[in-house]
Write an enzyme that holds these catalytic residues in place. Structure first.
Site, short mmCIF file in Angstrom:
data_model
loop_
_atom_site.label_atom_id
_atom_site.label_comp_id
_atom_site.label_asym_id
_atom_site.label_seq_id
_atom_site.Cartn_x
_atom_site.Cartn_y
_atom_site.Cartn_z
N TYR A 183 57.74 -46.17 17.04
CA TYR A 183 56.34 -46.21 17.49
C TYR A 183 56.30 -46.84 18.87
O TYR A 183 56.92 -47.89 19.09
CB TYR A 183 55.49 -47.05 16.53
CG TYR A 183 54.60 -46.19 15.67
CD1 TYR A 183 53.71 -45.30 16.27
CD2 TYR A 183 54.64 -46.24 14.29
CE1 TYR A 183 52.89 -44.48 15.51
CE2 TYR A 183 53.83 -45.44 13.51
CZ TYR A 183 52.95 -44.56 14.13
OH TYR A 183 52.15 -43.76 13.37
N GLU A 239 53.10 -46.93 20.98
CA GLU A 239 51.75 -46.79 21.54
C GLU A 239 51.61 -47.65 22.79
O GLU A 239 52.02 -48.81 22.81
CB GLU A 239 50.69 -47.21 20.51
CG GLU A 239 50.34 -46.05 19.60
CD GLU A 239 50.26 -46.45 18.17
OE1 GLU A 239 51.16 -47.19 17.73
OE2 GLU A 239 49.32 -46.01 17.49
N ASP A 256 45.91 -25.69 35.71
CA ASP A 256 46.72 -25.67 34.50
C ASP A 256 47.92 -24.77 34.80
O ASP A 256 47.80 -23.55 34.82
CB ASP A 256 45.87 -25.11 33.35
CG ASP A 256 46.65 -24.97 32.05
OD1 ASP A 256 47.89 -25.03 32.09
OD2 ASP A 256 46.01 -24.78 31.00
N THR A 260 52.36 -27.40 30.08
CA THR A 260 53.28 -27.56 28.96
C THR A 260 54.67 -27.71 29.57
O THR A 260 54.87 -27.46 30.76
CB THR A 260 53.29 -26.32 28.04
OG1 THR A 260 53.56 -25.17 28.85
CG2 THR A 260 51.96 -26.14 27.33
N LYS A 314 57.70 -23.68 28.59
CA LYS A 314 57.66 -22.24 28.94
C LYS A 314 58.71 -21.99 30.04
O LYS A 314 59.90 -22.13 29.77
CB LYS A 314 56.24 -21.86 29.35
CG LYS A 314 55.23 -22.07 28.20
CD LYS A 314 53.86 -21.58 28.58
CE LYS A 314 52.90 -21.62 27.40
NZ LYS A 314 52.11 -22.84 27.35
N ARG A 318 58.89 -28.40 23.39
CA ARG A 318 57.47 -28.10 23.18
C ARG A 318 56.68 -29.37 23.43
O ARG A 318 56.83 -30.37 22.72
CB ARG A 318 57.32 -27.63 21.73
CG ARG A 318 56.04 -27.00 21.35
CD ARG A 318 56.26 -26.13 20.14
NE ARG A 318 57.06 -24.98 20.49
CZ ARG A 318 56.58 -23.89 21.10
NH1 ARG A 318 55.30 -23.78 21.37
NH2 ARG A 318 57.38 -22.90 21.42
N1 DSN Z 1 50.14 -19.78 23.51
C1 DSN Z 1 50.46 -19.86 24.91
C2 DSN Z 1 50.86 -18.56 25.47
O1 DSN Z 1 51.54 -17.82 24.79
O2 DSN Z 1 50.54 -18.27 26.60
C3 DSN Z 1 49.39 -20.48 25.70
O3 DSN Z 1 49.07 -21.70 25.14
#
Ligand code: DSN
Length: 419
Positions: free
Chosen positions: A52, A54, A199, A226, A229, A235
């Site tokens: 933990y 926090e 974003d 994120t 990707k 993730r």
């Molecule tokens: N689910 C993602 C995508 O495939 O683009 C976006 O959050």
């Protein structure tokens, strides 16, 4: 790697093994997916999941933070270097909480956010009516002026922004294959007193690899993202602030304690590992190749007369109107291509007349296959096979494509340090 799961829990072990086999043998074209390195996966499965933590480094609510502080500081420092930011919050559990945390940091309930229309490429968290966000904030939209080139209607954006005075002008997308005119976004945001936020979830790896422009160079104040990707990490999510300490402090407070509890320290360690990988010069080659490969695939579809939203791609993804081009729905195309060993996703296209569960489009991209070393020629062949399958749809064609896809896959195994 899974000895303990195998001995202890055969059902879960079998499912993991099955997924590993699927990832090894099929061709992954979902543009938001990738293969992470084994170093990233080792960090994910490390003892840091036990802890933990926090709070933030140096200011935690629990003892025993000698090593968690090191890990989070490493992640933050590397993220800042990678994106040219002065501040980084690496605690968001995923992209959606990163956006929600960012909204609550900057806005009061009832305030207005201007983001890209969902069917024109925006994301659920940019104001889709199915999200709780629309019960709290007021979302207004901008769109493409020309769906066949992808040009955004900046004049309309300016006029609507002047009328509605959004507090955030949000750039970014999950299904838009072109670069935005960042300067125009920032100029319009400044004119109406909005904070320009981008974003970058989909293109974070392309920015890190210097294959596309960095919105911070044009004056965006904040980027949310994120890490899993194109950036090829675990993730997770992250919020970067270009240079305002005031904004960065608000964001930290919003993520914890505003929105989340204990940070996932194992994931933060994996983010740190991924950022180190992305700082390596070889990542620039990877990012450039992702785009070259996506362009090669788009070119095959264009040469066949297919309708691509925005007329092609300048990034890692392609959005094809298969309903108009091949008289097959996105849902049926997804299933058919899956039978041939190609994984991609059905996707709505701008102002789609079909339903989201079976829309007119398919979305595909090259981050994962580029990690496997696919080159332009391989990508051209994959696109040709896709078109053959979409046009003929019979068992023999699908079977032949499946065999060739398996051969291609065999020629480019997932690198050993990745699986
Ligand atoms: N689910 C993602 C995508 O495939 O683009 C976006 O959050």
């Amino acid at each position: 790697m899974y000895d303990y799961i195998e001995a202890q829990d055969k059902e879960v072990f079998d499912a993991i093994e099955g997924e590993e086999e699927r990832e090894r043998t099929g061709i992954e074209l979902i543009p938001s997916e990738n293969y992470v390195s084994l170093a990233v996966r080792e960090a994910l499965s490390s003892v840091l999941t036990n802890k933990y933590a926090e709070g933030y480094p140096g200011k935690r609510y629990y003892g025993g933070q000698r090593y968690t502080d090191i890990v989070e500081d490493l992640a933050r420092e590397r993220a800042k270097k990678l994106f040219g930011a002065k501040y980084a919050n690496v605690q968001p559990h995923a992209g959606a909480p990163a956006n929600v945390g960012m909204y609550f940091a900057l806005l009061e309930p009832g305030d207005t956010i201007m983001g890209m229309d969902l069917s024109h490429g925006g994301h659920l968290t940019h104001g889709h009516p199915v999200t709780y966000l629309t019960k709290i904030f007021n979302f207004i939209r901008y769109k493409m002026k020309d769906v066949d080139t992808g040009e955004i209607d900046y004049e309309e954006m300016r006029a609507v922004a002047k009328e509605h005075k959004p507090k955030i002008l949000l750039a970014g997308y999950s299904a838009y294959p072109r670069e935005l005119d960042y300067q125009k976004f920032v100029d319009i945001a400044r004119e109406v007193g909005a904070i320009p936020v981008m974003d970058v979830a989909h293109i974070a790896g392309l920015i890190a690899g210097k294959a596309v422009k960095n919105p911070f160079d044009y004056g965006f104040d904040i980027m949310t993202t994120t890490t899993h990707k194109t950036l090829r990490g675990p993730r997770g999510g992250m919020i970067l602030t270009r240079d305002s300490e005031e904004l960065a402090k608000k964001i930290d407070k919003s993520i914890f304690p505003g929105l989340q509890g204990g940070p996932l320290m194992n994931t933060i360690a994996a983010k740190a590992v991924c950022f180190k990988e992305a700082l390596d010069p070889s990542f620039e080659t990877y990012a450039k190749n992702v785009i070259t490969n996506a362009k090669a695939m788009a070119d095959v579809f264009l040469a066949d007369g297919a309708r691509l939203i925005t007329g092609g791609t300048s990034n890692h993804l392609v959005l094809a109107d298969v309903w108009t081009s091949y008289q097959i729905s996105g849902g049926d195309a997804e299933k058919l291509l899956d039978e041939a060993g190609i994984t991609l996703n059905k996707n709505s296209i701008a102002d789609d007349t079909r339903k989201p569960m079976d829309p007119s489009g398919i979305r595909f991209g090259t981050p994962a296959i580029t990690t496997r070393g696919f080159n332009e020629k391989d990508c051209t062949r994959v696109a040709e096979l896709m078109i053959e399958v979409l046009k003929k749809r019979d068992e023999v064609t699908v079977g032949k494509a499946k065999k060739e896809i398996a051969d291609l896959s065999g020629r480019h195994p997932v690198p050993e340090s990745f699986i």
